[in-house]
Enzyme design. Sequence first.
Site, PDB file in Angstrom:
ATOM      1  N   VAL A 237       2.617  -5.825   3.191  1.00  0.00           N
ATOM      2  CA  VAL A 237       2.135  -6.952   3.992  1.00  0.00           C
ATOM      3  C   VAL A 237       2.773  -8.247   3.496  1.00  0.00           C
ATOM      4  O   VAL A 237       2.810  -8.506   2.291  1.00  0.00           O
ATOM      5  CB  VAL A 237       0.599  -7.065   3.934  1.00  0.00           C
ATOM      6  CG1 VAL A 237       0.118  -8.277   4.736  1.00  0.00           C
ATOM      7  CG2 VAL A 237      -0.041  -5.798   4.482  1.00  0.00           C
TER       8      VAL A 237
ATOM      9  N   ASP B 119     -14.179   2.448   6.792  1.00  0.00           N
ATOM     10  CA  ASP B 119     -13.692   1.952   5.504  1.00  0.00           C
ATOM     11  C   ASP B 119     -14.202   0.540   5.255  1.00  0.00           C
ATOM     12  O   ASP B 119     -13.448  -0.338   4.847  1.00  0.00           O
ATOM     13  CB  ASP B 119     -12.162   1.984   5.477  1.00  0.00           C
ATOM     14  CG  ASP B 119     -11.601   1.861   4.063  1.00  0.00           C
ATOM     15  OD1 ASP B 119     -12.362   2.124   3.100  1.00  0.00           O
ATOM     16  OD2 ASP B 119     -10.422   1.502   3.916  1.00  0.00           O
TER      17      ASP B 119
ATOM     18  N   GLY C  66       0.826  -1.197   0.000  1.00  0.00           N
ATOM     19  CA  GLY C  66       0.000   0.000   0.000  1.00  0.00           C
ATOM     20  C   GLY C  66       0.858   1.244   0.000  1.00  0.00           C
ATOM     21  O   GLY C  66       2.065   1.194  -0.237  1.00  0.00           O
TER      22      GLY C  66
END
Length: 469
Positions: A149, A256, A144
């Site tokens: 990750v 979100d 991101g």
Amino acid sequence: MCDLIEPQPAEKIGKMKKLRRTLSESFSRIALKKEDTTFDEICVTKMSTRNCQGTDSVIKHLDTIPEDKKVRVQRTQSTFDPFEKPANQVKRVHSENNACINFKSSSAGKESPKVRRHSSPSSPTSPKFGKADSYEKLEKLGEGSYATVYKGKSKVNGKLVALKVIRLQEEEGTPFTAIREASLLKGLKHANIVLLHDIIHTKETLTLVFEYVHTDLCQYMDKHPGGLHPDNVKLFLFQLLRGLSYIHQRYILHRDLKPQNLLISDTGELKLADFGLARAKSVPSHTYSNEVVTLWYRPPDVLLGSTEYSTCLDMWGVGCIFVEMIQGVAAFPGMKDIQDQLERIFLVLGTPNEDTWPGVHSLPHFKPERFTVYSSKSLRQAWNKLSYVNHAEDLASKLLQCSPKNRLSAQAALSHEYFSDLPPRLWELTDMSSIFTVPNVRLQPEAGESMRAFGKNNSYGKSLSNSKH
């Protein structure tokens, strides 16, 4: 219905800057043992149980931080124009920063993995936890704007984990989205919220160590197109509402909600993840950004510029996800701009006015001349599969309300008649208990699934074969 989360007075903005400096500097002072209490002092430690309006929550301050330490946290000014067309059309993509494996890349051409017996994730207790060399990176799952990750493995107990590695820049300090996520998750213990195992801080990175979760709802729906099994929709929705009710009672908004932020374990558990945009009332803020929810799941009040958020913001996303699970397509897949997104909503729910939505004319971006005047229609006219499931249309209609004050709360939704055929014991579970510990609660095979994908040793019988917006 829903609890209001009020913006803070302007005079408190200075406290926000001080809090950011304090939190950012504090990460460099965290001891490397998980059980160290230093990090707990950063977190919200007490939440009032009174009505959210006027609630005063307590934050412990770190008096040990020298005042002359200047830690800069990057702040960006929003240039959001709700009617400006984006450079590219909105398209459905998989999450790059949640704690799950990319299902498609790992399972192409293979059988769906067999389910395993449910077991609650165990928290690390060894003193080796908290050290960078306690984990082995296995593969990169996604990247991101501020974090990467990895799928990882604990060298202490051999368990799989998800490593969210956040890049630190000396001149900017710790990204505040990381501070939010870590501080909120540290205090949230629930079966339907992703578990934060560990925090590792080095000079270059901050690593959040999460339980490893097999896939997400977006990938699961892509694996099973055309709508999910109605029984599975009900169990997924029940778990989503359980998790939301838990955080809403603590006056925390997720902000979100979308399928790729709902992780699905190989036992069928749904877990809320990616709390980088989550907001607790205890964190002072003059206003909330209206750029917080992915377009397809963004409520009309936010699209029209409202910053007076309540827990109802999340409930609109629940309604959109509910419809998508049943129908097999996104409820409001806007492709052009904010105006197009609103038109798609109004086409189904009707163009609002002061009679149907008191106060809509006072919203910053509501210009009646911009919108076609539509009459509302029944939801089954837009999504015919709602009519196949008892009480589904009624529940969806109470979630998908243009006026936020009219939306059903998470707690109220759990009591809706749609869930009346579930075992009563589900409402008696402790926070950390999975719904799959209740006898006869299990996921059903999705259409076209091979029965070989279901583990013979699954104590709950038929169970999950796993597979955005």
